[in-house]
Design a protein around this motif. Structure first.
Motif, PDB file in Angstrom:
ATOM      1  N   GLU A 556     -18.000  71.883  66.258  1.00  0.00           N
ATOM      2  CA  GLU A 556     -17.837  70.501  66.257  1.00  0.00           C
ATOM      3  C   GLU A 556     -17.647  69.801  64.914  1.00  0.00           C
ATOM      4  O   GLU A 556     -18.043  70.072  63.904  1.00  0.00           O
ATOM      5  N   GLN A 558     -16.967  66.565  62.455  1.00  0.00           N
ATOM      6  CA  GLN A 558     -17.650  65.061  62.334  1.00  0.00           C
ATOM      7  C   GLN A 558     -16.550  64.133  62.975  1.00  0.00           C
ATOM      8  O   GLN A 558     -15.102  64.405  62.616  1.00  0.00           O
ATOM      9  N   THR A 559     -17.049  63.050  63.545  1.00  0.00           N
ATOM     10  CA  THR A 559     -16.149  62.163  63.878  1.00  0.00           C
ATOM     11  C   THR A 559     -15.649  61.077  62.971  1.00  0.00           C
ATOM     12  O   THR A 559     -16.378  61.080  62.150  1.00  0.00           O
ATOM     13  N   ARG A 561     -15.107  58.244  64.034  1.00  0.00           N
ATOM     14  CA  ARG A 561     -15.682  56.761  64.396  1.00  0.00           C
ATOM     15  C   ARG A 561     -16.730  56.292  63.444  1.00  0.00           C
ATOM     16  O   ARG A 561     -17.631  57.016  63.235  1.00  0.00           O
ATOM     17  N   THR A 571     -21.983  57.850  60.919  1.00  0.00           N
ATOM     18  CA  THR A 571     -20.906  58.516  61.086  1.00  0.00           C
ATOM     19  C   THR A 571     -19.733  57.864  60.543  1.00  0.00           C
ATOM     20  O   THR A 571     -19.693  56.819  60.064  1.00  0.00           O
TER      21      THR A 571
END
Length: 581
Positions: A556, A558-559, A561, A571
């Motif tokens: 995964e 990191q976003t 957004r 985030t």
């Protein structure tokens, strides 16, 4: 009331309040520092203010947010005290009522704190009583200005038959055309003063003569502050303010002397049966501005709700594990030290940490595996939450599964090779990898209660935070810093990345929205700690924007957004702007 009048009145009120707060501090040495009015009221403020204001305080002041709160509370109190001083001049009861109200608030705040008893009301009661006494001394007592500068001058008529002093305006005779008879001469040959009905001068009406005080001094001047009276007032207020400050600082010093530092210094921690793995060579890149791989005790962040650090005697400390369990157990500090202890490096992070923030640190913790203690009490199958309760009543709710799934969740007694620092939870605290501190890192812990999330909300949940707080994958640029001015040529971009209990697979950097470039990861002790990274950049002239993102071991990334810290952590990609010449 003149400006000068208000200043004197305000000074009287502020002095009274300072005495009340200052004297309460040494009294609180006997009843506990949390019973001091300023601290007790500040604690209520911490619990009551909206979460947005708390976060604003953390954003503005960081780990100094508690000092800022105490200073702000003191300034607010000073403003009200000044108002009470002004009101007291008009009527003393108004000022005394204001001080009494503050005393009641202090008593209520102290008695409603967790673990309070009736003795905790004493500092506020003593402080309010002395504050009221000081206000009386300034308004109606021996320290009163004589006369007060706001006292209206009272005209004093001259005695009948007296001779007006030199320079005064003599009574005017009858106006032209008046039918009034001239005064009859007295035996001494002097005219009897007659006040005409409407004295007139050639230029118009003549102003009445200034009222005269005894001795010939005009009454308006008699109402001015006597220099000796003013000197006595200012000297008295200065002495009382100095005494209040000395008493307050002395009380805090005595409270520290009565603390547990000596007991902590006497503790010798046993060697762990399972020492922490050695820090690999190259784990710390030792670059300027880059956070060290292991954070010192002094440099480790502190975020909690305790305005005064709890002083917990290790000899009297107890840990009670109860609730939905088969067997309730109680442990002493000696019981924990006698058990097999393990040592692990774990990175802790605060949920209030902004993207790129520094509310995160990595340390070597020594303690008892929580899994073992929970096994001994035999939790019920439906007990999905473990509520950690601090000595000051603060609570956090940790998923029971996270304490029993094999991760190194510890009931810690040591930090970086020494007993826990007092401000970091001495004698015992919780350390749980992979969870934000608000759901796991209970300091000064005295209870572990097995319960259900459906039955109990810990401290932060009703205030808008998520029930569970797994740490999000994050990364940060430490060097260069934002707005740094660099020279053309090779530049090392470096920072840290973390995804506790999952680990970091890769870190990427890009310049000016260009292609992502893979950074080099330094080795780390385990997946429960952060990792340092670096990337070599051939800097060109101009202003440039640098960004970083990390991917954890599950794949995964990191976003991008952007999200605020509420309700479960911030985030976004950390971005810095630099100038190259």
């Amino acid at each position: 009331m003149s400006t000068t009048s208000r200043r004197y009145a305000a000074l009287a009120g502020i002095t009274a309040a300072a005495v009340a707060i200052g004297i309460a501090e040494p009294v609180a040495v006997l009843t506990g520092p949390r019973s001091a009015p300023l601290v007790a009221v500040g604690g209520v403020v911490v619990d009551a203010v909206p979460e947005s204001l708390k976060q604003l305080a953390i954003d503005l002041f960081g780990t100094a947010d508690k000092i800022a709160l105490l200073v702000g509370t003191g300034l607010l109190l000073g403003g009200f005290a000044a108002l009470f001083g002004v009101l007291a001049v008009r009527r003393l009861a108004f000022g005394l009522a204001g001080i009494a109200a503050f005393g009641v608030i202090g008593v209520a705040a102290a008695l409603t704190r967790s673990g309070a008893d009736t003795a905790d009301a004493l500092p506020s009661l003593v402080g309010a009583g002395l504050g009221g006494l000081v206000l009386w001394l300034f308004i109606d007592g021996p320290f009163e200005l004589d006369p007060w500068p706001w006292s209206p001058p009272t005209p004093i008529a001259p005695p009948a038959g007296s001779v007006p002093p030199a320079g005064s305006v003599p009574p005017a005779g009858p106006a032209r055309g008046s039918r009034a008879e001239p005064p009859s001469p007295t035996p001494e040959g002097l005219p009897v003063p007659v006040t005409p009905a409407a004295p007139v001068s050639p230029a118009g009406p003549v102003a009445p003569a200034a009222p005269v005080a005894p001795g010939g001094q005009p009454a308006a001047r008699a109402a001015e502050v006597d220099p000796e009276s003013r000197r006595r007032f200012l000297t008295s207020s200065g002495v009382l303010l100095g005494t209040a400050v000395a008493a307050g600082l002395g009380g805090r010093w005595l409270a520290g002397r009565r603390g547990v530092s000596a007991a902590r210094d006497a503790i010798r921690l046993p060697a762990p049966v399972a020492p922490a793995a050695a820090v690999p060579a190259g784990a710390d890149l030792s670059l300027a501005q880059l956070a060290p791989y292991v954070t010192s005790n002094l440099g480790f962040y502190r975020i909690d709700t305790a305005l005064v650090v709890p002083q917990v005697d290790p000899d009297s400390w107890r840990l009670r594990i109860h609730g939905r369990v088969g067997t309730e157990r109680t442990y002493t500090y000696a019981d924990l030290l006698a058990r097999p202890l393990v040592e692990r490096y774990v990175t802790l992070a605060c949920v209030s940490n902004e993207v790129g923030g520094d509310l995160i640190g990595n340390a070597r913790w020594l303690g008892v595996p929580l899994r073992e203690l929970l096994d001994e009490v035999e939790p019920d199958a439906d007990a999905d939450q473990v509520v950690g309760r601090s000595v000051d009543g603060w609570t956090c709710g940790t998923p029971t599964a996270a304490l029993r799934d094999g991760r190194d969740a510890l009931l810690a007694v040591g930090m970086n090779g020494e007993p826990l620092p007092v401000e970091h939870g001495f004698p015992v605290r919780m350390v749980v990898p992979g969870l934000y501190g608000y759901v796991s890192a209970c300091k000064w812990v005295t209870e572990l209660e097995l319960t259900r999330f459906a039955d109990f909300d810990a401290y932060w949940v009703p205030r808008g935070w998520s029930v569970e707080g797994p740490i999000k994958t994050q990364s940060r640029i430490d060097t260069p810093r934002g707005r740094n001015r660099l020279t053309t040529g090779p530049v090392t971009i470096a920072g840290v990345a973390w995804a506790q209990h999952r680990g970091i697979r890769q870190v990427e950097v890009r310049v000016d929205d260009g292609e992502w470039q893979q950074a080099e990861l330094a080795p780390a002790v385990s997946v429960d700690t952060w990792v340092q990274w670096s990337w070599r950049w051939d800097a060109t002239p101009g202003e440039h924007r640098l960004q970083v993102r990390a991917t954890d071991a599950t794949g995964e990334t990191q976003t991008e957004r952007t999200q605020d810290v509420v309700p479960d952590g911030a985030t976004g990609w950390h971005t810095v702007t630099v100038t190259v010449r």
